[in-house]
Design a protein around this motif. Structure first.
Motif, PDB file in Angstrom:
ATOM      1  N   LEU A 133      14.458  49.024  38.119  1.00  0.00           N
ATOM      2  CA  LEU A 133      14.440  47.642  37.659  1.00  0.00           C
ATOM      3  C   LEU A 133      15.856  47.113  37.447  1.00  0.00           C
ATOM      4  O   LEU A 133      16.164  45.983  37.841  1.00  0.00           O
ATOM      5  CB  LEU A 133      13.632  47.520  36.370  1.00  0.00           C
ATOM      6  N   ALA A 134      16.711  47.907  36.850  1.00  0.00           N
ATOM      7  CA  ALA A 134      18.090  47.468  36.614  1.00  0.00           C
ATOM      8  C   ALA A 134      18.820  47.215  37.929  1.00  0.00           C
ATOM      9  O   ALA A 134      19.526  46.212  38.072  1.00  0.00           O
ATOM     10  CB  ALA A 134      18.840  48.505  35.779  1.00  0.00           C
ATOM     11  N   ALA A 139      20.446  34.975  29.895  1.00  0.00           N
ATOM     12  CA  ALA A 139      19.006  35.277  29.887  1.00  0.00           C
ATOM     13  C   ALA A 139      18.751  36.769  29.704  1.00  0.00           C
ATOM     14  O   ALA A 139      17.874  37.175  28.927  1.00  0.00           O
ATOM     15  CB  ALA A 139      18.360  34.781  31.178  1.00  0.00           C
ATOM     16  N   SER A 140      19.522  37.594  30.409  1.00  0.00           N
ATOM     17  CA  SER A 140      19.322  39.036  30.273  1.00  0.00           C
ATOM     18  C   SER A 140      19.758  39.540  28.899  1.00  0.00           C
ATOM     19  O   SER A 140      19.191  40.507  28.384  1.00  0.00           O
ATOM     20  CB  SER A 140      20.066  39.781  31.382  1.00  0.00           C
ATOM     21  N   ALA A 141      20.740  38.882  28.283  1.00  0.00           N
ATOM     22  CA  ALA A 141      21.150  39.278  26.930  1.00  0.00           C
ATOM     23  C   ALA A 141      20.034  39.018  25.932  1.00  0.00           C
ATOM     24  O   ALA A 141      19.756  39.858  25.071  1.00  0.00           O
ATOM     25  CB  ALA A 141      22.415  38.532  26.525  1.00  0.00           C
ATOM     26  N   PHE A 193      18.014  41.822  23.872  1.00  0.00           N
ATOM     27  CA  PHE A 193      17.979  41.753  22.411  1.00  0.00           C
ATOM     28  C   PHE A 193      16.549  41.867  21.887  1.00  0.00           C
ATOM     29  O   PHE A 193      16.269  42.658  20.983  1.00  0.00           O
ATOM     30  CB  PHE A 193      18.610  40.439  21.942  1.00  0.00           C
ATOM     31  N   VAL A 194      15.644  41.105  22.466  1.00  0.00           N
ATOM     32  CA  VAL A 194      14.245  41.124  22.016  1.00  0.00           C
ATOM     33  C   VAL A 194      13.599  42.481  22.304  1.00  0.00           C
ATOM     34  O   VAL A 194      12.903  43.047  21.453  1.00  0.00           O
ATOM     35  CB  VAL A 194      13.450  39.977  22.673  1.00  0.00           C
ATOM     36  N   LEU A 195      13.854  43.034  23.480  1.00  0.00           N
ATOM     37  CA  LEU A 195      13.257  44.324  23.831  1.00  0.00           C
ATOM     38  C   LEU A 195      13.817  45.463  22.981  1.00  0.00           C
ATOM     39  O   LEU A 195      13.060  46.353  22.555  1.00  0.00           O
ATOM     40  CB  LEU A 195      13.468  44.616  25.311  1.00  0.00           C
ATOM     41  N   LEU A 196      15.111  45.451  22.711  1.00  0.00           N
ATOM     42  CA  LEU A 196      15.672  46.503  21.863  1.00  0.00           C
ATOM     43  C   LEU A 196      15.217  46.365  20.417  1.00  0.00           C
ATOM     44  O   LEU A 196      15.010  47.365  19.725  1.00  0.00           O
ATOM     45  CB  LEU A 196      17.202  46.508  21.968  1.00  0.00           C
ATOM     46  N   GLY A 208      12.298  50.338  24.913  1.00  0.00           N
ATOM     47  CA  GLY A 208      13.659  50.860  24.955  1.00  0.00           C
ATOM     48  C   GLY A 208      14.213  50.944  26.368  1.00  0.00           C
ATOM     49  O   GLY A 208      15.364  50.588  26.613  1.00  0.00           O
ATOM     50  N   SER A 209      13.394  51.377  27.301  1.00  0.00           N
ATOM     51  CA  SER A 209      13.842  51.486  28.689  1.00  0.00           C
ATOM     52  C   SER A 209      14.111  50.115  29.300  1.00  0.00           C
ATOM     53  O   SER A 209      15.121  49.912  29.982  1.00  0.00           O
ATOM     54  CB  SER A 209      12.791  52.221  29.524  1.00  0.00           C
ATOM     55  N   LEU A 210      13.217  49.174  29.064  1.00  0.00           N
ATOM     56  CA  LEU A 210      13.428  47.829  29.591  1.00  0.00           C
ATOM     57  C   LEU A 210      14.625  47.155  28.921  1.00  0.00           C
ATOM     58  O   LEU A 210      15.375  46.419  29.573  1.00  0.00           O
ATOM     59  CB  LEU A 210      12.170  46.983  29.418  1.00  0.00           C
ATOM     60  N   GLY A 211      14.804  47.393  27.621  1.00  0.00           N
ATOM     61  CA  GLY A 211      15.975  46.858  26.933  1.00  0.00           C
ATOM     62  C   GLY A 211      17.265  47.394  27.532  1.00  0.00           C
ATOM     63  O   GLY A 211      18.234  46.658  27.708  1.00  0.00           O
ATOM     64  N   LEU A 212      17.287  48.672  27.870  1.00  0.00           N
ATOM     65  CA  LEU A 212      18.451  49.269  28.515  1.00  0.00           C
ATOM     66  C   LEU A 212      18.678  48.663  29.896  1.00  0.00           C
ATOM     67  O   LEU A 212      19.813  48.381  30.281  1.00  0.00           O
ATOM     68  CB  LEU A 212      18.282  50.785  28.613  1.00  0.00           C
ATOM     69  N   ALA A 213      17.601  48.448  30.648  1.00  0.00           N
ATOM     70  CA  ALA A 213      17.728  47.851  31.982  1.00  0.00           C
ATOM     71  C   ALA A 213      18.319  46.449  31.895  1.00  0.00           C
ATOM     72  O   ALA A 213      19.219  46.086  32.668  1.00  0.00           O
ATOM     73  CB  ALA A 213      16.369  47.814  32.676  1.00  0.00           C
ATOM     74  N   TYR A 214      17.849  45.651  30.967  1.00  0.00           N
ATOM     75  CA  TYR A 214      18.374  44.299  30.827  1.00  0.00           C
ATOM     76  C   TYR A 214      19.807  44.305  30.285  1.00  0.00           C
ATOM     77  O   TYR A 214      20.578  43.396  30.585  1.00  0.00           O
ATOM     78  CB  TYR A 214      17.461  43.445  29.963  1.00  0.00           C
ATOM     79  N   THR A 215      20.181  45.305  29.524  1.00  0.00           N
ATOM     80  CA  THR A 215      21.567  45.433  29.087  1.00  0.00           C
ATOM     81  C   THR A 215      22.482  45.708  30.269  1.00  0.00           C
ATOM     82  O   THR A 215      23.587  45.144  30.361  1.00  0.00           O
ATOM     83  CB  THR A 215      21.699  46.546  28.030  1.00  0.00           C
ATOM     84  N   VAL A 216      22.034  46.542  31.189  1.00  0.00           N
ATOM     85  CA  VAL A 216      22.813  46.823  32.403  1.00  0.00           C
ATOM     86  C   VAL A 216      22.940  45.556  33.250  1.00  0.00           C
ATOM     87  O   VAL A 216      24.019  45.251  33.768  1.00  0.00           O
ATOM     88  CB  VAL A 216      22.160  47.970  33.206  1.00  0.00           C
ATOM     89  N   VAL A 217      21.856  44.797  33.382  1.00  0.00           N
ATOM     90  CA  VAL A 217      21.908  43.543  34.136  1.00  0.00           C
ATOM     91  C   VAL A 217      22.865  42.560  33.460  1.00  0.00           C
ATOM     92  O   VAL A 217      23.638  41.867  34.129  1.00  0.00           O
ATOM     93  CB  VAL A 217      20.495  42.939  34.280  1.00  0.00           C
TER      94      VAL A 217
END
Length: 102
Positions: free
Chosen positions: A9-10, A37-39, A43-46, A78-87
């Motif tokens: 995903l990332a 948007a990814s931030a 934030f919400v996912l983490l 947590g995994s999706l939050g990490l992916a969006y952090t990378v994006v």
């Protein structure tokens, strides 16, 4: 399994931001908009990952089905939050106006 989904995903999201920037889709602020948007999504996912992690550690779930659901929600958030952090980081590096360097 969740890690592979996160990495995929990332990479796909970062590639989409890069291709949109190179192809000229949107406006000149496409990468900045993607970074913002990814931030917010990260934030919400983490936050959700922390919230469900506290719920798992406090055993705040009814029965074994609730425990499995809460743990899986924690892992996915947590995994999706990490992916969006990378994006988010990738979009900031690609943004020509700000000039962040890797």
């Amino acid at each position: 399994m969740t890690r592979w989904i996160t990495v995929t995903l990332a990479v796909v999201l970062a590639a989409a931001v890069f291709l949109a920037r190179e192809a000229g889709f949107g406006s000149e602020t496409t990468t900045w908009d993607a970074a913002r948007a990814s931030a917010w999504a990260a934030f919400v996912l983490l936050w959700a990952a922390v919230f469900t992690g506290i719920g798992v550690s406090m055993k705040y779930h009814p029965g074994i089905e609730g425990q499995v659901t809460a743990l899986e929600l924690h892992r996915v958030a947590g995994s999706l939050g990490l992916a969006y952090t990378v994006v988010h980081a990738g979009a900031l590096v690609l943004d020509p106006y700000i000039g962040f360097a890797p």
